[in-house]
Design an enzyme around this catalytic site. Structure first.
Site, PDB file in Angstrom:
ATOM      1  CG  HIS B 100      26.209 -38.277  41.157  1.00 19.49           C
ATOM      2  ND1 HIS B 100      25.048 -37.619  40.817  1.00 19.49           N
ATOM      3  CD2 HIS B 100      25.839 -39.546  41.485  1.00 19.49           C
ATOM      4  CE1 HIS B 100      24.022 -38.454  40.921  1.00 19.49           C
ATOM      5  NE2 HIS B 100      24.468 -39.632  41.332  1.00 19.49           N
ATOM      6  CG  ASP B 102      25.829 -35.629  37.527  1.00 23.47           C
ATOM      7  OD1 ASP B 102      26.487 -35.998  38.530  1.00 23.47           O
ATOM      8  OD2 ASP B 102      25.584 -36.366  36.563  1.00 23.47           O
ATOM      9  CG  ASP B 133      20.449 -40.612  41.770  1.00 24.03           C
ATOM     10  OD1 ASP B 133      21.648 -40.530  42.061  1.00 24.03           O
ATOM     11  OD2 ASP B 133      20.035 -41.100  40.718  1.00 24.03           O
ATOM     12  CD  GLU B 167      26.276 -41.842  38.706  1.00 24.30           C
ATOM     13  OE1 GLU B 167      26.276 -43.088  38.682  1.00 24.30           O
ATOM     14  OE2 GLU B 167      25.228 -41.162  38.540  1.00 24.30           O
ATOM     15  CD  GLU B 191      24.902 -43.053  42.910  1.00 25.62           C
ATOM     16  OE1 GLU B 191      23.681 -42.756  42.974  1.00 25.62           O
ATOM     17  OE2 GLU B 191      25.642 -42.702  41.968  1.00 25.62           O
ATOM     18  CG  HIS B 391      17.089 -41.753  37.371  1.00 22.36           C
ATOM     19  ND1 HIS B 391      17.758 -42.128  36.231  1.00 22.36           N
ATOM     20  CD2 HIS B 391      18.047 -41.480  38.290  1.00 22.36           C
ATOM     21  CE1 HIS B 391      19.069 -42.096  36.461  1.00 22.36           C
ATOM     22  NE2 HIS B 391      19.260 -41.708  37.710  1.00 22.36           N
TER      23      HIS B 391
END
Lengths: 421, 421
Positions: B100, B102, B133, B167, B191, B391
């Site tokens: 992904h 995003d 990520d 995602e 990931e 994150h």
């Protein structure tokens, strides 16, 4: 015809003008910061009554230097206090008649049957925001003064009528009256007590407790520490403080009250994302302060209590909660049950209602805390409003009760200040 | 020189160009709705690699009709998916390489040492939002394909590279790939697994529980019912559901995981005023879904569990909580441990790292749930990113690990798709 009969008749004759006055008050949405139009009606009425009028905007600099000050606003520009003094002939006791002109916001309009500021009269009640808390009480005060004037009942002591701002947000209006020098031998505040007499009133303070955790992804939540879980421990612990504080209250006036000085957690807010472990929860609440208590002692007790949290959960040893005192506070107040003002008011009540008044402790604070604790003025809270609808949708007042209160207050003032020959 | 050695040397020689590519990716703040500039870099690279390129904006009408769809946005205009296909010579198994584009927002900037989009390289790591990520993983995929192309290793099966949007908010980008018809015999999603191999992954769903109380003034809080107190009961009850659900998980892959499928309450919000009794509390959280579970069964189990609340507190008999499923959900996924793709990946890992890979169950969902449950494509999650900083502020990736992953993936692809003569 005795004086009570005269006052009673006067009230009966002035019922319609009383309703008109209350309607005008309710139609002005005098929420915090928008009090001036309602105060203009007060000023006009005081002028008609030929009282000595004092109008001023509370000075936030002076207020802020006083420990009793609590307000969320930075200026009182355009939010005047209004005082009207009916000078006595001398030799009598003086009295302050204090009412606040500010109202709380109407909240969710869909819950109101009528517009909150339209002041509809139905079945002997007048509906609208502030009708009960406490523009109806203010009208009782103004009627009492007007009746005494128009019936030529002249008094020895001074009558000091105060229409104050900001009661709903911490009492800065009344504090400003005290700091401006207004004093008296007694005071009556006609807050909505359902015609009960409140010699004692609970004070309260707002607090904020911040609970800390450790953020983590919710899928591995065991790698974090949930501030929401820890907040549940804190809530339980604060319940214990409430129990402890209330176990000390033995005053029989509180016999019928399940929790004399409640601690209420009113707000909880924590976390930022459903699938993250919350690293912070903020609890906001109010702690009740018993009539005899000092605010600073209550603050110290709560601080010490929260320092015991590590006994509930050792997490708090390394991660203590933060305690702040913010926003509003209301001083508690009390007057002795045997105080002459209590006797005078009770006896006037009996004359008018032909029964003994109910005497109770107030579950909420009023500006009476400031008058009694800061101004050292013995203060009774007694008024015609309906306690249950204060701050609620479809607030109303019974017009006849408002007139009854006016009659009782007029009699009390005549008795307290003494009638001049 | 064997193929592994060739690929290894190619990676070593292309280290600087790999870092430049990752820097360019990280510099584009491809948060939800702003993916197009990062996708432009992908498109440019796919063109250089001479793949068949497919670029489209997911069609929200088609997506919305699919039960796996979850997104908080109403349009994907300007948020294109990009796919590049390296056609094989035929006769081999195909593979999807999915990543992904995003990234989640950077959050509190004061917690970042460097600007999150400056892509600073320090001590062999590249820092920035999305480095781990999962733009680093995406670079591994692109390097793998480029190495195979430039080393003239031609394949029998097709390689389908997918750079998807969305995602982080529910997987609509990958769902759109599946619904567009992209299929393969296997898939790898790099990931950030810390180079572990995840054959099983937890799914999750967001829920919202609304707890009801009765408002009252805090000074008479006993006249109300605190939704905050009742929320504490609900939190405790939900803990019981988590215990119950996890007690059923016996898969040895979860032996080392304290709570295989956690229920996390991430948000709590209730009350409107410190001195009012809160009449509503909203809890928002995510419930983990085990690899073999169906979403609808989990929803039904939670609903039934909350219907047991009156056994904890009879308040809930008359005032049941409301349960809603809102926002994002991620399908769980699993591939058999003995699946040939697992074997191929594990063996490539061993060739490059000279040790056995760690095989674990994933604590979080990825687009692998959609590929396996909706697309019926056996999917393995394996990538170079650092799980712990996904994150989080100061997210980074180790550049050498990114090259190692690229090497392992290139070898796996060559093995899986078979080298053409």
């Amino acid at each position: 015809m005795n004086i009570q009969q005269s006052i009673h008749n006067w009230m009966t004759e002035h019922r319609q003008s009383a309703v008109r006055l209350l309607k005008r008050f309710v139609e002005e949405a005098s929420v915090q910061g928008s009090e001036k139009h309602a105060q203009a009606i007060v000023i006009e009425r005081l002028r008609q009554l030929q009282l000595d009028i004092d109008i001023w905007e509370p000075d936030e600099k002076i207020l802020r230097s006083h420990e009793a000050f609590a307000s969320n606003r930075s200026t009182f520009r355009d939010s005047p206090n209004v005082v009207g003094v009916l000078k006595g002939k001398g030799g009598g006791k003086s009295i302050i008649l204090n009412g606040h002109i500010d109202v709380v916001p109407p909240g969710d309009l869909s819950q109101w049957t009528e517009d909150p500021y339209t002041a509809v009269v139905k079945d002997g009640n007048l509906y609208g925001r502030g009708a009960t808390d406490m523009k109806g009480g203010n009208v009782s005060l103004l009627l009492a003064i007007q009746a005494l004037k128009e019936l030529d009942i002249s008094l020895k002591g001074d009558v000091i009528f105060q229409s104050v701002v900001e009661e709903e947000s911490g009492g800065a209006g009344t504090l400003s009256c005290v700091l401006r020098g207004y004093k008296a031998d007694g005071a009556i505040i006609p807050e909505p007590t359902n015609m009960k007499i409140f010699p004692k009133q609970q004070g309260s303070m707002w607090f904020r407790v911040t609970v800390h955790g450790v953020a983590a992804h919710g899928g591995t939540r065991y790698e974090g520490v949930s501030a929401i879980e820890k907040a549940a421990v804190v809530l339980k612990h604060i319940e214990g403080l409430e129990k402890e504080r209330n176990s000390r209250i033995t005053d029989p006036l509180y016999n019928k009250i399940p929790i004399p000085v409640p601690i209420n957690i009113g707000n909880i807010q924590g976390g930022t994302w459903p699938s993250s472990v919350a690293d912070q929860v903020i609890l906001e609440g109010r702690i009740g302060v018993a009539p005899h208590e000092k605010m600073k002692n209550v603050r110290a007790e709560m601080k010490a209590w929260l320092e015991l949290l590590p006994q509930c959960d050792e997490w708090f040893a390394e991660h203590p909660v933060d305690l702040e005192w913010f926003g509003a506070h209301w001083l508690p107040g009390e007057i002795e049950l045997e105080h002459p003002l209590m006797t005078s008011l009770s006896s006037s009540f009996y004359q008018v209602k032909q029964k003994q008044p109910i005497i109770e402790a107030s579950p909420w604070g009023t500006d009476g805390g400031i008058l009694s604790q800061v101004g050292d003025i013995p203060t009774v809270v007694f008024g015609p409003g309906v306690t249950e609808v204060a701050h609620f949708p479809n607030e109303y007042i019974c017009i006849q009760t408002m007139l009854d209160a006016a009659e009782i207050i007029a009699l009390t003032v005549a008795d307290w200040c003494s009638i001049a020959d």
